[in-house]
Design a protein around this motif. Structure first.
Motif, PDB file in Angstrom:
ATOM      1  N   TRP A  26     -71.860 -41.517  -2.763  1.00  0.00           N
ATOM      2  CA  TRP A  26     -71.407 -40.740  -1.596  1.00  0.00           C
ATOM      3  C   TRP A  26     -71.904 -39.316  -1.684  1.00  0.00           C
ATOM      4  O   TRP A  26     -72.103 -38.646  -0.663  1.00  0.00           O
ATOM      5  N   GLY A  43     -77.567 -35.618   1.917  1.00  0.00           N
ATOM      6  CA  GLY A  43     -78.520 -35.951   2.964  1.00  0.00           C
ATOM      7  C   GLY A  43     -78.010 -35.545   4.330  1.00  0.00           C
ATOM      8  O   GLY A  43     -78.740 -34.967   5.136  1.00  0.00           O
ATOM      9  N   ALA A  44     -76.723 -35.806   4.582  1.00  0.00           N
ATOM     10  CA  ALA A  44     -76.142 -35.479   5.887  1.00  0.00           C
ATOM     11  C   ALA A  44     -76.129 -33.971   6.106  1.00  0.00           C
ATOM     12  O   ALA A  44     -76.457 -33.489   7.197  1.00  0.00           O
ATOM     13  N   LEU A  82     -74.893 -38.305  -2.712  1.00  0.00           N
ATOM     14  CA  LEU A  82     -76.228 -38.206  -2.112  1.00  0.00           C
ATOM     15  C   LEU A  82     -76.159 -38.366  -0.597  1.00  0.00           C
ATOM     16  O   LEU A  82     -76.917 -37.742   0.145  1.00  0.00           O
ATOM     17  N   ILE A  83     -75.229 -39.221  -0.125  1.00  0.00           N
ATOM     18  CA  ILE A  83     -75.072 -39.402   1.321  1.00  0.00           C
ATOM     19  C   ILE A  83     -74.651 -38.069   1.952  1.00  0.00           C
ATOM     20  O   ILE A  83     -75.211 -37.631   2.965  1.00  0.00           O
TER      21      ILE A  83
END
Lengths: 347, 288
Positions: A297, A303-304, A299-300
């Motif tokens: 989560w 990225g977001a 890295l998510i």
């Protein structure tokens, strides 16, 4: 304007922020340099990691933000620098610390033919082309059994002992080298941008055609910036794997570790500024510490955040802050300052 | 005969790579967008297929009926909601946004489906083959994939050169300012182009899942194959993209025959070689 007249303007580069900022930075650096006496082992490792991520970010920013060369393949040079260090130390018996600059030099030698290939692609295709080349290097190193093939290898104990007898001594040496590389990368980009080459790069960034018509050799400037970034990245790679003491193709040429994270740092902080990567690296490590328990989560979220920043504020967080408060800690622009006695009419 | 077999396997593998590449080629042709998340979208489609197969017990090929429209809708949404905001002179925003999207998709798949290697089962079809000679046989499944790649390209050629929508695509590709004066809403056109591209990606993803194992981390490698096929074939030419996929597939098959460790390397080296000898690809059409 007659010769006798005093000029009514002055070209300035320093800003109030840059002068007071320099003082604060100097104090901070003295405190960090004394780190081995007040930071624990864990924190020293963390500072080293922050320093090399800062250096990687500055190199990528130089390439993409100033050179206009968006590369997704800088992990190629991290890996080559790291592997060069291991080849020098294990196969040729070079002392580890002396091997660091030689590894950087070897990376530069590899980067030259690489540039010849990837410069055949432009823009977005250049980005993916650099990635292909990094994959090629990863696959080639995985085939070399003298370097441990796909599973990699470790630095032998006597080579590690040769750095310094005690564990504390080695940690201190790597900490200082890391710190020096982090600061050196900032200084290098700053000085380069203030020099003639920097002016050429900034001109290319703003308009390639206009720069070319004013006598800037675009291709030469871009190739040089590519080689400088590759050499710097190679040196950082050598340091990273000297600290890790173990190398494998997947770790050395990891696109997530050495390119995705770095791109996020630069984009979130502010691309095309020297302050941006510094701010970005702080945000990156804060987010990493906060979200450490959430697995992927993290890295998510990263990225977001990067996507949101790119859409909402393409100049990054520093773009927002710097513009809002008129701050400029690393003045690379020249400012025309009119003196108090304004001329009646412009010459 | 053994070598002929290798080359045939390579050509058929090339069909799969052409399917990977067609969507990338299409969106580059229409809007000059290079989508770094392309490979991860292929893997996403494979996982959607897996969800259909395991969730409601569909046959992988039947799942296309759901996965293709789903991916097309996702494509339209992504283009209108995300990529359209990044279009302009600067190449940085689309690259970085699609790069961020790639990392997000990879890690979401990892969270939902774990890092396990998966496959879509199609029963007896997996091992069926057509015997051509004593020691030469063609797998039925690879052949289906290859024929499907040709079918997709023929269909896209018809859309591009025989329909009103295709005319709008070509006009937008030529000059996106003028086309707006002619009453074409280019944001909508871009959305449709991405929808078609992701529809093809859905087909590519299901075939990927049927032919080989897949896990959330393999997207970037698929992007690289797709990219290499597009560049080898020449920008903007769909038949060139098929040729590029075949060149890549044959190079990989020959590499694998020489030494299993050389399969991927041989494909990449073939790409670099074409780049050095013919930088604009084998059948260039568009001018970058």
């Amino acid at each position: 304007m007659r010769a006798a007249e005093t000029p009514r303007f002055r070209i300035e580069r320093g800003t109030r922020a840059s002068r007071s900022g320099a003082l604060v930075a100097l104090l901070g650096l003295i405190a960090l340099a004394a780190g081995p006496w007040w930071l624990g082992t864990g924190n020293m490792r963390m500072v080293t990691e922050i320093a090399y991520y800062l250096a990687l970010a500055q190199m990528w920013n130089l390439l993409a933000g100033y050179g206009g060369l968006v590369s997704v393949g800088q992990q190629a040079f991290v890996g080559i620098g790291g592997y060069a260090l291991f080849v020098l130390v294990i196969l040729l018996g070079v002392p580890a610390l002396a091997a660091l600059p030689i590894a950087a030099l070897l990376t530069a030698i590899v980067a030259l033919p690489t540039a010849f290939v990837v410069f055949r692609l432009r823009g977005a295709y250049f980005a993916i082309g650099t990635w292909v080349v990094a994959e090629v290097y990863r696959l080639v190193f995985a085939q070399v059994s003298a370097l441990g093939g796909g599973s990699g290898q470790s630095l032998p104990v006597d080579a590690i002992k040769a750095i310094a007898e005690t564990k504390a001594g080695r940690e201190m040496a790597i900490y200082w080298i890391g710190l020096a590389i982090g600061i050196g990368a900032v200084a290098l980009v700053y000085l380069l941008l203030r020099a003639r080459q920097g002016l050429a790069l900034t001109a290319i960034r703003d308009s390639e055609t206009a720069a070319e018509s004013l006598g800037v050799h675009n291709l030469r400037a871009k190739v040089s910036v590519y080689l400088v970034a590759a050499t710097g990245t190679g040196l950082i790679g050598a340091l990273i794997f000297l600290q890790k003491l173990r190398i494998s193709p997947d770790a050395a040429f990891s696109v997530t570790d050495w390119t995705a994270n770095v791109i996020f740092i630069v984009v979130i902080g502010g691309i095309g500024t020297i302050e941006g990567p510094i701010l970005g690296v702080i945000v990156f490590f804060v987010l990493r510490e906060l979200l450490a328990g959430f697995g992927s989560w993290y890295l998510i979220a990263l990225g977001a955040v990067a996507v949101a920043v790119m859409l909402r504020s393409p100049r990054g967080l520093w773009g927002l802050i710097g513009e809002r408060f008129g701050l400029d800690f690393f003045p690379v622009r020249r400012r025309l300052k009119l003196l108090a006695r304004a001329p009646d009419k412009l010459p | 005969m053994e070598w002929l077999d290798t080359i045939i396997q390579g050509v058929l593998l090339g069909g799969l790579y052409a399917l990977f590449a067609t969507g990338l080629s299409l969106i580059f042709g229409v809007m000059r967008l290079v989508n770094i998340a392309h490979g991860d979208l292929i893997v996403l489609a494979a996982f959607l297929g897996l969800a259909m197969v395991e969730g409601i017990g569909l046959d992988p090929f039947v799942s296309l009926v759901i996965v293709v429209p789903l991916m097309a809708a996702l494509g339209y949404g992504l283009q209108r909601g995300l990529f359209n905001l990044t279009l302009g002179r600067d190449i940085l925003p689309p690259l970085l946004v699609s790069f961020g999207l790639s990392i997000i998709i990879q890690n979401l798949l990892l969270e939902i489906f774990s890092a396990d290697s998966r496959k879509l089962q199609v029963g007896a079809l997996e091992t069926a083959s057509i015997q051509l000679a004593d020691n030469l046989a063609i797998g039925v499944l690879p052949l289906i994939v290859f024929l499907c790649a040709i079918g997709v390209i023929v269909a896209l050629q018809i859309v591009f050169y025989r329909t009103e929508l295709g005319r709008a695509f070509r006009a937008t590709s030529d000059d996106q300012e003028t086309v707006q004066l002619m009453g074409v809403d280019n944001r909508h056109i871009y959305g449709l182009a991405m929808a078609i591209a992701l529809g093809v990606v859905a087909i590519a993803g299901i075939f990927l899942g049927v032919r080989t194992n897949f896990d959330p981390s393999i997207g970037p490698a698929r992007l690289l194959y797709a990219f290499e096929a597009v560049i080898i074939g020449g920008l903007g030419s769909l038949w060139g993209t098929l040729a590029g996929g075949v060149v890549l597939g044959v190079a990989q098959a020959i590499g694998a025959k020489l030494d299993p460790g050389w399969q991927l390397l041989a494909g990449h080296l073939a790409f670099l070689l074409v780049l050095l000898i013919r930088p604009r690809g084998l059948f260039p059409r568009a001018i970058d």
